[in-house]
Design an enzyme around this catalytic site. Structure first.
Site, PDB file in Angstrom:
ATOM      1  N   CYS A  31      22.771  43.898  53.849  1.00 30.37           N
ATOM      2  CA  CYS A  31      21.252  44.229  53.815  1.00 30.37           C
ATOM      3  C   CYS A  31      20.885  44.771  54.949  1.00 30.37           C
ATOM      4  O   CYS A  31      21.449  44.396  56.106  1.00 30.37           O
ATOM      5  CB  CYS A  31      20.608  43.020  53.197  1.00 30.37           C
ATOM      6  SG  CYS A  31      21.189  42.145  51.784  1.00 30.37           S
ATOM      7  N   ARG A  77      21.941  50.618  54.408  1.00 31.24           N
ATOM      8  CA  ARG A  77      22.778  49.128  54.287  1.00 31.24           C
ATOM      9  C   ARG A  77      22.574  48.748  52.996  1.00 31.24           C
ATOM     10  O   ARG A  77      23.071  47.439  52.696  1.00 31.24           O
ATOM     11  CB  ARG A  77      22.178  48.209  55.478  1.00 31.24           C
ATOM     12  CG  ARG A  77      22.319  48.824  56.886  1.00 31.24           C
ATOM     13  CD  ARG A  77      21.686  47.819  57.751  1.00 31.24           C
ATOM     14  NE  ARG A  77      22.367  46.650  57.797  1.00 31.24           N
ATOM     15  CZ  ARG A  77      23.516  46.479  58.374  1.00 31.24           C
ATOM     16  NH1 ARG A  77      24.090  47.319  59.255  1.00 31.24           N
ATOM     17  NH2 ARG A  77      24.120  45.280  58.382  1.00 31.24           N
ATOM     18  N   TRP A 122      21.132  44.775  49.362  1.00 34.20           N
ATOM     19  CA  TRP A 122      22.260  45.041  48.725  1.00 34.20           C
ATOM     20  C   TRP A 122      22.626  44.145  47.817  1.00 34.20           C
ATOM     21  O   TRP A 122      23.069  42.991  48.363  1.00 34.20           O
ATOM     22  CB  TRP A 122      23.303  45.721  49.224  1.00 34.20           C
ATOM     23  CG  TRP A 122      24.347  46.353  48.617  1.00 34.20           C
ATOM     24  CD1 TRP A 122      24.345  47.464  48.011  1.00 34.20           C
ATOM     25  CD2 TRP A 122      25.866  45.991  49.120  1.00 34.20           C
ATOM     26  NE1 TRP A 122      25.378  47.532  47.309  1.00 34.20           N
ATOM     27  CE2 TRP A 122      26.376  46.696  47.848  1.00 34.20           C
ATOM     28  CE3 TRP A 122      26.384  45.140  49.400  1.00 34.20           C
ATOM     29  CZ2 TRP A 122      27.903  46.635  47.726  1.00 34.20           C
ATOM     30  CZ3 TRP A 122      27.854  45.252  49.517  1.00 34.20           C
ATOM     31  CH2 TRP A 122      28.721  45.754  48.731  1.00 34.20           C
ATOM     32  N   ASN A 147      20.956  38.819  56.169  1.00 33.35           N
ATOM     33  CA  ASN A 147      22.022  39.531  55.756  1.00 33.35           C
ATOM     34  C   ASN A 147      23.324  38.793  55.861  1.00 33.35           C
ATOM     35  O   ASN A 147      23.747  38.297  56.897  1.00 33.35           O
ATOM     36  CB  ASN A 147      21.775  40.833  56.702  1.00 33.35           C
ATOM     37  CG  ASN A 147      23.178  41.553  56.411  1.00 33.35           C
ATOM     38  OD1 ASN A 147      23.703  41.883  55.653  1.00 33.35           O
ATOM     39  ND2 ASN A 147      23.530  42.077  57.948  1.00 33.35           N
ATOM     40  N   GLY A 148      24.014  38.745  54.638  1.00 30.16           N
ATOM     41  CA  GLY A 148      25.000  37.817  54.635  1.00 30.16           C
ATOM     42  C   GLY A 148      25.242  36.938  53.507  1.00 30.16           C
ATOM     43  O   GLY A 148      24.532  37.245  52.577  1.00 30.16           O
ATOM     44  N   GLU A 201      41.605  61.118  50.559  1.00 30.98           N
ATOM     45  CA  GLU A 201      40.528  61.096  51.118  1.00 30.98           C
ATOM     46  C   GLU A 201      39.622  62.115  50.375  1.00 30.98           C
ATOM     47  O   GLU A 201      38.205  61.801  50.213  1.00 30.98           O
ATOM     48  CB  GLU A 201      40.382  61.486  52.612  1.00 30.98           C
ATOM     49  CG  GLU A 201      39.139  61.669  53.358  1.00 30.98           C
ATOM     50  CD  GLU A 201      38.269  60.421  53.230  1.00 30.98           C
ATOM     51  OE1 GLU A 201      38.570  59.393  52.533  1.00 30.98           O
ATOM     52  OE2 GLU A 201      37.063  60.482  53.571  1.00 30.98           O
ATOM     53  N   LYS A 223      36.101  61.036  48.303  1.00 27.23           N
ATOM     54  CA  LYS A 223      34.745  61.642  48.500  1.00 27.23           C
ATOM     55  C   LYS A 223      34.073  62.166  47.206  1.00 27.23           C
ATOM     56  O   LYS A 223      32.929  61.964  47.095  1.00 27.23           O
ATOM     57  CB  LYS A 223      34.610  62.836  49.561  1.00 27.23           C
ATOM     58  CG  LYS A 223      35.078  62.578  50.961  1.00 27.23           C
ATOM     59  CD  LYS A 223      34.018  62.011  51.795  1.00 27.23           C
ATOM     60  CE  LYS A 223      34.110  60.464  51.775  1.00 27.23           C
ATOM     61  NZ  LYS A 223      34.840  59.895  52.612  1.00 27.23           N
ATOM     62  N   GLU A 241      32.888  59.162  45.115  1.00 28.91           N
ATOM     63  CA  GLU A 241      32.008  58.174  45.310  1.00 28.91           C
ATOM     64  C   GLU A 241      30.684  58.900  45.317  1.00 28.91           C
ATOM     65  O   GLU A 241      29.520  57.972  45.214  1.00 28.91           O
ATOM     66  CB  GLU A 241      32.249  57.494  46.841  1.00 28.91           C
ATOM     67  CG  GLU A 241      32.178  58.328  47.943  1.00 28.91           C
ATOM     68  CD  GLU A 241      32.158  57.577  49.446  1.00 28.91           C
ATOM     69  OE1 GLU A 241      31.871  56.519  49.264  1.00 28.91           O
ATOM     70  OE2 GLU A 241      32.695  58.204  50.043  1.00 28.91           O
ATOM     71  N   HIS A 261      56.684  61.694  37.187  1.00 27.49           N
ATOM     72  CA  HIS A 261      56.689  60.370  36.873  1.00 27.49           C
ATOM     73  C   HIS A 261      55.716  59.899  35.946  1.00 27.49           C
ATOM     74  O   HIS A 261      55.621  58.614  36.045  1.00 27.49           O
ATOM     75  CB  HIS A 261      57.133  59.459  38.257  1.00 27.49           C
ATOM     76  CG  HIS A 261      58.108  60.079  38.936  1.00 27.49           C
ATOM     77  ND1 HIS A 261      59.490  59.926  38.240  1.00 27.49           N
ATOM     78  CD2 HIS A 261      58.302  60.779  39.918  1.00 27.49           C
ATOM     79  CE1 HIS A 261      60.458  60.601  39.088  1.00 27.49           C
ATOM     80  NE2 HIS A 261      59.748  61.157  40.090  1.00 27.49           N
ATOM     81  N   LYS A 306      26.510  51.415  52.981  1.00 24.66           N
ATOM     82  CA  LYS A 306      27.277  51.976  54.240  1.00 24.66           C
ATOM     83  C   LYS A 306      28.206  51.349  54.921  1.00 24.66           C
ATOM     84  O   LYS A 306      29.255  51.473  55.047  1.00 24.66           O
ATOM     85  CB  LYS A 306      26.068  52.523  55.110  1.00 24.66           C
ATOM     86  CG  LYS A 306      26.843  53.135  56.531  1.00 24.66           C
ATOM     87  CD  LYS A 306      27.497  54.385  56.079  1.00 24.66           C
ATOM     88  CE  LYS A 306      28.114  55.135  57.029  1.00 24.66           C
ATOM     89  NZ  LYS A 306      29.318  56.203  56.588  1.00 24.66           N
TER      90      LYS A 306
HETATM   91  O1  M6R Z   1      32.521  50.914  58.382  1.00 26.33           O
HETATM   92  P1  M6R Z   1      34.071  51.218  57.969  1.00 26.33           P
HETATM   93  O2  M6R Z   1      34.783  52.236  58.475  1.00 26.33           O
HETATM   94  O3  M6R Z   1      34.901  49.648  58.076  1.00 26.33           O
HETATM   95  O4  M6R Z   1      33.920  51.203  56.362  1.00 26.33           O
HETATM   96  C1  M6R Z   1      34.952  51.165  55.505  1.00 26.33           C
HETATM   97  C2  M6R Z   1      34.610  51.377  54.073  1.00 26.33           C
HETATM   98  O5  M6R Z   1      33.820  50.800  53.647  1.00 26.33           O
HETATM   99  C3  M6R Z   1      33.972  53.099  54.143  1.00 26.33           C
HETATM  100  O6  M6R Z   1      35.084  53.866  54.950  1.00 26.33           O
HETATM  101  C4  M6R Z   1      33.699  53.458  52.679  1.00 26.33           C
HETATM  102  O7  M6R Z   1      35.000  53.752  52.088  1.00 26.33           O
HETATM  103  C5  M6R Z   1      33.004  54.910  52.861  1.00 26.33           C
HETATM  104  N1  M6R Z   1      31.951  54.835  51.979  1.00 26.33           N
HETATM  105  C6  M6R Z   1      33.873  56.118  52.479  1.00 26.33           C
HETATM  106  O8  M6R Z   1      33.139  57.290  52.401  1.00 26.33           O
END
Ligand code: M6R
Length: 609
Positions: free
Chosen positions: A2, A27, A74, A100-101, A482, A486, A489, A505, A604
């Site tokens: 959060c 966040r 969140w 937050n936590g 990667e 992208k 998500e 396979h 994020k």
């Molecule tokens: O802040 P971080 O690099 O530790 O975050 C890790 C992942 O949560 C982050 O890379 C996530 O997979 C992204 N949304 C990908 O775009």
């Protein structure tokens, strides 16, 4: 995870609270709320949904007052709803808190508080903190907060308000970030700098266990024992525009376009003047020490994990030390074999990812030496690791990580070269050659970014497909992973990446007429093999979009479309090849009308397990 904010000063608190929360929505954004002391009582307003819903709710009757706190949520404990939104209050409404936590022992505490007559409104773990403060109240706000902190377990950053001492906010943190912005006749509290940067650049970054009593004219910081802490003011050296969209429609697009600069900044002070070797002045380990490691672990989550896979390739190829890569949430529970001869590298853009932080702590417990690659100075991971090297990517706001990934790759490449220099596993001539190629990368990314029209066209053409496959071998496979993440998500298209050699396979069964396959074929060492895999999918009538380096005239004969990236050493091609994949995901999400910067269910930085 959060975002939290606090304000105390002469101005209307609500203005900063809403402004600050809007910068922290990355966040979490399933509900938002504020609490403002109006001279008689603490008025709490909250609403499920984005901050806009809260703005709308209060627009005709804005809370008045010069001290307040706010929160953007969140959900973890309790679904997104008005009642579960923060701030939370005790039974009397005198004590208000944002958090937050996770409070891990909240159920035991809740049962106890219910027995003592407290009645709860929400399903959250946070609400117990407000009731606990009411329960332990001894007439002194700070002393009572300290008593609460003695009883709660878990991770938190917390800001407290109290009607009985209405001139101050109290904040504290454990494992979650908190900064205090130092103003003139006013002070600010926030989870992250973008929330306060418009108001001040002078900040204190709280450490775990520190507690700050913040009034309009003073900030008093103490440690767990209540002893005064003298902190250095941390001057923020990036500007407010860096945390804004700067004319782009979305943060993600802005951040994709910032990659040439981010990459240049990350490499700039780490190349010797003569261009012949890498300098890593921030690494305080000497050559003997770096030579003593017999294995390396790289642990991270999501995109940072994908960067770690490329890091493994670089280190094994250039340094000839075995490297294992693991996702942090798996690593921490699998009794890994590590000791004092292990170099343990964590990668994290935010430096706050809970699983990565826990893995880091676990590796230290087992005796490993630790190194963090992160983008956020003063973050929890930066502070926990023995050594830190920073990506200088600037703030990354969009949930989808882009410039953090490319700068992580740059940093891994430079780290591998640096270790190779020490271990003499690569000749000085080859090192100089690779550095020369590295210096070209920012301009080559700019070149890749200069013509996005074909990518927009593909996105429109294939943006409504249900499934997309990504294939590649070696480093191309790492980039494929990667690229697929992208797309998933932000566009919600089902996307999977496969090592091209694995298709037969099992996965080949999914390849039917018209299925889009993004085939990466940048790696010369496995080029012919990749080409045969491309022929396999083409034979099943897939629509293939190839990614190749300039100068490759072969691939276009076997695929439907080709996207070219500038030619360079194959080790550096992932840094270029990922760019069209980022753009493809972005434009596919736009085509589908998705909320690019705030994809559903995601946040994020994931500071809860
Ligand atoms: O802040 P971080 O690099 O530790 O975050 C890790 C992942 O949560 C982050 O890379 C996530 O997979 C992204 N949304 C990908 O775009």
């Amino acid at each position: 995870m959060c975002g939290i904010v606090g304000y105390v000063g002469d101005k209307q608190a609500v203005d900063f609270l809403l402004e600050g929360l809007s910068k922290l929505e990355y966040r979490g954004y399933d509900s938002a709320g504020i609490a403002v002391y109006d001279g008689a009582k603490i008025r709490v307003e909250k609403s499920v949904g984005r901050l806009a819903a809260l703005r709308d709710k209060i627009k005709d009757d804005v809370p008045q007052g010069t001290i307040g706190i706010g929160h953007t949520r969140w959900a973890t404990h309790g679904r997104p709803s008005d009642v579960n939104a923060h701030p939370h209050t005790d039974c009397t409404g005198d004590f208000v808190v944002v958090h937050n936590g996770i409070i891990e022992n909240y159920l035991t505490l809740k049962e106890d508080l219910i027995e003592k007559g407290h009645s709860f409104k929400s399903e959250t773990d946070t609400e117990i903190v407000a009731h606990l403060l009411e329960e332990v109240w001894n007439g002194d706000f700070e002393a009572s907060v300290r008593e609460v902190l003695r009883r709660i377990e878990g991770s938190y950053s917390l800001v407290f308000m109290c009607k009985r001492e209405p001139d101050k906010l109290i904040c504290t943190k454990q494992d979650n970030p908190l900064v205090i912005g130092i103003g003139e006749g006013e002070n600010f509290i926030a989870s992250d700098i973008p929330a306060i940067i418009k108001r001040t650049r002078r900040t204190y970054i709280l450490n775990d266990g520190e507690l700050a009593v913040v009034t309009k004219d003073a900030i008093r910081i103490t440690n767990r024992k209540g002893e005064p802490v003298t902190k250095k003011v941390f001057e923020v050296n990036w500007n407010a525009e860096a945390a804004e969209k700067g004319g782009y429609e979305h943060f993600m697009l802005k951040e994709i376009n910032e990659q040439p600069k981010a990459v240049r900044d990350t490499m700039s002070q780490r190349i010797a003047k003569d261009g012949k070797c890498i300098t890593m002045d921030e690494l305080k380990w000497d050559a003997d020490y770096l030579n003593s490691f017999n294995q390396i672990y790289i642990v991270a989550c999501g995109t940072a994990y994908h960067a770690g896979l490329v890091g493994k390739y670089y280190i094994e190829r250039l340094v000839r030390v075995p490297v294992q890569v693991d996702v942090a949430s798996e690593f921490r529970y699998r009794d890994p074999i590590i000791d004092e001869h292990t170099l343990f590298i964590v990668v994290s853009q935010s430096g706050e990812t809970s699983d990565t932080l826990a893995a880091l702590k676990e590796s230290k417990r087992r005796g490993a030496k630790t190194l963090a690659l992160t983008n956020v100075v003063g973050s929890s991971i930066a502070r926990e690791a023995d050594q830190v090297i920073y990506t200088w990517a600037g703030p990354e706001i969009a949930v989808a990580s882009t410039k953090a990934y490319t700068t992580q790759l740059i940093l891994f490449f430079m780290l591998a070269l640096y270790m190779a220099q020490i271990k003499k596993t690569v000749t000085p001539e080859r090192i100089a050659e690779l550095i020369a190629a590295l210096k070209q990368v920012p301009a080559q990314i700019s070149e890749t970014l200069s013509d996005t029209e074909p990518i927009k066209t593909f996105a429109k053409q294939y943006g409504f497909n249900d499934d997309v496959f990504y294939i590649g071998r070696g480093l191309d496979y790492d980039v494929a992973l990667e690229g697929a993440l992208k797309l998933k998500e932000i566009s919600y298209i089902h996307a999977e990446a496969y090592a091209a050699g694995e298709l037969k396979h099992g996965t080949l069964a999914l390849i039917v007429e018209g299925v889009p396959v993004i085939a990466l074929a940048t790696q010369k060492s496995v080029y012919e093999k990749t080409l045969s895999n491309i022929k396999e999918v083409k034979a099943r009538d897939a629509v293939v979009i190839g990614i190749a380096a300039e100068g490759d005239e072969e691939l276009q004969k076997y695929v439907d479309h080709v996207m070219k990236v500038p030619e360079t050493d194959e080790l550096l091609l992932p840094i270029l090849a990922v760019v069209p994949l980022q753009l493809l995901a972005y434009y596919a999400a736009i085509t589908r009308g998705c909320d690019v910067d705030k994809p559903r269910n995601l946040a994020k930085s994931v500071t809860v397990e």
